[in-house]
Design a protein around this motif. Structure first.
Motif, PDB file in Angstrom:
ATOM      1  N   TYR A 136     -21.117  12.082  11.907  1.00 46.86           N
ATOM      2  CA  TYR A 136     -20.481  11.911  10.602  1.00 46.86           C
ATOM      3  C   TYR A 136     -21.399  11.240   9.586  1.00 46.86           C
ATOM      4  N   HIS A 137     -22.259  10.352  10.036  1.00 43.95           N
ATOM      5  CA  HIS A 137     -23.217   9.779   9.088  1.00 43.95           C
ATOM      6  C   HIS A 137     -24.258  10.814   8.679  1.00 43.95           C
ATOM      7  N   LYS A 138     -24.525  11.759   9.537  1.00 45.94           N
ATOM      8  CA  LYS A 138     -25.492  12.811   9.198  1.00 45.94           C
ATOM      9  C   LYS A 138     -24.958  13.743   8.108  1.00 45.94           C
ATOM     10  N   TYR A 139     -23.660  14.090   8.198  1.00 45.80           N
ATOM     11  CA  TYR A 139     -23.116  15.122   7.318  1.00 45.80           C
ATOM     12  C   TYR A 139     -22.109  14.622   6.274  1.00 45.80           C
ATOM     13  N   TYR A 140     -21.620  13.398   6.421  1.00 45.89           N
ATOM     14  CA  TYR A 140     -20.523  12.955   5.556  1.00 45.89           C
ATOM     15  C   TYR A 140     -20.782  11.610   4.888  1.00 45.89           C
ATOM     16  N   ASP A 141     -22.017  11.228   4.715  1.00 44.54           N
ATOM     17  CA  ASP A 141     -22.330   9.950   4.081  1.00 44.54           C
ATOM     18  C   ASP A 141     -22.308  10.069   2.557  1.00 44.54           C
ATOM     19  N   ASN A 149     -10.703   7.547  13.546  1.00 44.32           N
ATOM     20  CA  ASN A 149     -10.937   7.656  14.987  1.00 44.32           C
ATOM     21  C   ASN A 149     -10.674   6.330  15.704  1.00 44.32           C
ATOM     22  N   GLU A 150     -11.064   5.231  15.069  1.00 39.09           N
ATOM     23  CA  GLU A 150     -10.812   3.912  15.665  1.00 39.09           C
ATOM     24  C   GLU A 150      -9.314   3.634  15.754  1.00 39.09           C
ATOM     25  N   GLU A 151      -8.575   4.086  14.758  1.00 42.06           N
ATOM     26  CA  GLU A 151      -7.122   3.932  14.793  1.00 42.06           C
ATOM     27  C   GLU A 151      -6.519   4.795  15.902  1.00 42.06           C
ATOM     28  N   LEU A 152      -7.067   5.987  16.096  1.00 41.78           N
ATOM     29  CA  LEU A 152      -6.600   6.851  17.179  1.00 41.78           C
ATOM     30  C   LEU A 152      -6.859   6.208  18.540  1.00 41.78           C
ATOM     31  N   ALA A 153      -7.950   5.461  18.639  1.00 42.61           N
ATOM     32  CA  ALA A 153      -8.279   4.798  19.909  1.00 42.61           C
ATOM     33  C   ALA A 153      -7.186   3.817  20.321  1.00 42.61           C
ATOM     34  N   GLU A 154      -6.469   3.284  19.338  1.00 45.91           N
ATOM     35  CA  GLU A 154      -5.418   2.303  19.613  1.00 45.91           C
ATOM     36  C   GLU A 154      -4.031   2.946  19.704  1.00 45.91           C
ATOM     37  N   THR A 155      -3.973   4.260  19.580  1.00 46.84           N
ATOM     38  CA  THR A 155      -2.690   4.958  19.543  1.00 46.84           C
ATOM     39  C   THR A 155      -2.139   5.219  20.937  1.00 46.84           C
ATOM     40  N   GLY A 188     -16.407  -1.171  -3.156  1.00 52.54           N
ATOM     41  CA  GLY A 188     -15.014  -0.900  -2.864  1.00 52.54           C
ATOM     42  C   GLY A 188     -14.785   0.543  -2.446  1.00 52.54           C
ATOM     43  N   ARG A 189     -15.716   1.424  -2.760  1.00 50.61           N
ATOM     44  CA  ARG A 189     -15.618   2.821  -2.373  1.00 50.61           C
ATOM     45  C   ARG A 189     -16.297   3.008  -1.022  1.00 50.61           C
ATOM     46  N   THR A 190     -15.690   3.822  -0.184  1.00 50.86           N
ATOM     47  CA  THR A 190     -16.274   4.110   1.119  1.00 50.86           C
ATOM     48  C   THR A 190     -16.663   5.580   1.188  1.00 50.86           C
ATOM     49  N   THR A 191     -17.479   5.909   2.146  1.00 49.43           N
ATOM     50  CA  THR A 191     -17.876   7.300   2.321  1.00 49.43           C
ATOM     51  C   THR A 191     -16.844   8.041   3.162  1.00 49.43           C
ATOM     52  N   VAL A 192     -16.910   9.362   3.121  1.00 45.97           N
ATOM     53  CA  VAL A 192     -16.044  10.183   3.964  1.00 45.97           C
ATOM     54  C   VAL A 192     -16.311   9.856   5.431  1.00 45.97           C
ATOM     55  N   ALA A 193     -17.575   9.645   5.778  1.00 50.52           N
ATOM     56  CA  ALA A 193     -17.925   9.290   7.152  1.00 50.52           C
ATOM     57  C   ALA A 193     -17.192   8.029   7.592  1.00 50.52           C
ATOM     58  N   HIS A 194     -17.200   7.027   6.735  1.00 46.64           N
ATOM     59  CA  HIS A 194     -16.534   5.765   7.063  1.00 46.64           C
ATOM     60  C   HIS A 194     -15.048   5.987   7.296  1.00 46.64           C
ATOM     61  N   ARG A 195     -14.413   6.783   6.447  1.00 45.56           N
ATOM     62  CA  ARG A 195     -12.965   7.005   6.567  1.00 45.56           C
ATOM     63  C   ARG A 195     -12.617   7.766   7.845  1.00 45.56           C
ATOM     64  N   ILE A 196     -13.431   8.765   8.170  1.00 47.95           N
ATOM     65  CA  ILE A 196     -13.166   9.533   9.389  1.00 47.95           C
ATOM     66  C   ILE A 196     -13.362   8.657  10.623  1.00 47.95           C
ATOM     67  N   LEU A 197     -14.431   7.897  10.651  1.00 49.07           N
ATOM     68  CA  LEU A 197     -14.688   7.027  11.796  1.00 49.07           C
ATOM     69  C   LEU A 197     -13.623   5.943  11.927  1.00 49.07           C
ATOM     70  N   GLN A 198     -13.115   5.455  10.805  1.00 50.12           N
ATOM     71  CA  GLN A 198     -12.024   4.485  10.844  1.00 50.12           C
ATOM     72  C   GLN A 198     -10.758   5.123  11.408  1.00 50.12           C
TER      73      GLN A 198
END
Length: 238
Positions: free
Chosen positions: A51-56, A15-21, A3-13
């Motif tokens: 982000y997976h390199k530095y924020y996982d 970005n995906e939301e920004l793609a639809e903005t 249920g917990r996600t990484t910082v990388a996952h949240r940032i990339l998510q």
């Protein structure tokens, strides 16, 4: 899944939301969105690797916020304040074909190196923007030039709700909100401070001069400004 996600996952998510903005802007202004632009697949590859390199992990970090992505900077790479060539050289991420070297990125590269390198710096900070999408305006000669969200009253009025929502979503990365570092000690700092007075996003906001201001107009004081950045990031003088 825990249920917990990484910082990388949240940032990339994010970005995906920004793609639809989509944003309503005044005539003469255009959004630069690297996440749904012509190089979106390349940007996704670069940002995912970075982000997976530095924020996982799930450790809280402090936010460093600029105003908005430059059209030949983050609008190219999708990684805030990271020049494409430096991304390639320093992280091993292949961004061949659209590398742009910028003095601002060089200044921050030096500060990050002196802080302890990318691994140490990105373990402590997330770099982003008050307005996470790039903006350009058409000048009197018909050319597109960089634009900041605060440069036009009507522009700021139309972007207001988006900016506040974007800040809320970036806080959801799981940041340490005790302090935020604002790159741009003038209007960007003034606007972020005003928003913060109402929203109470951060306990404290520390203004830092923009690297462009430093490298273009105060080249002989670069060492002084670099030390100011380092002192702030290290929490000295708190």
């Amino acid at each position: 899944m825990t249920g917990r996600t990484t910082v990388a996952h949240r940032i990339l998510q994010f970005n995906e939301e920004l793609a639809e903005t989509t944003l309503e802007l005044p005539p003469g202004f255009t959004v630069i969105n690297p996440f749904n632009g012509p190089q979106k697949e390349r940007v996704r590859e670069v940002t995912t690797a970075f982000y997976h390199k530095y924020y996982d992990d799930d450790r809280p970090r402090r936010l460093v916020l600029g105003s908005s992505p430059a059209r030949r900077g983050t609008a190219v790479t999708g990684v805030p304040f990271e020049d494409a060539k430096l991304l390639e050289d320093e992280t091993g991420v292949d961004v061949d074909g659209y590398a742009v070297s910028r003095p601002s990125a060089d200044f921050l590269h030096d500060v990050i190196s002196r802080y302890g390198g990318r691994g140490k710096f990105y373990a402590d900070f997330v770099m982003s923007f008050v307005c996470p999408l790039g903006l350009v305006r058409t000048n009197s000669k018909g050319k597109e030039v960089n634009c900041n969200y605060y440069e036009n009253k009507k522009l700021l009025e139309l972007l207001g709700s988006f900016l506040v929502d974007a800040l809320k979503r970036q806080l959801a990365f799981g940041v340490d909100a005790s302090v935020c570092y604002c790159i741009g000690s003038g209007e960007n700092f003034a606007y972020l401070t005003k928003v913060n007075e109402g929203q109470r996003f951060f306990r404290r906001i520390v203004p830092l001069e923009h690297p462009r201001f430093i490298t273009q107009y105060n080249r002989d004081r670069e060492e002084e400004f670099a030390e100011k950045y380092l002192s702030a990031f290290r929490g000295q003088g708190d």
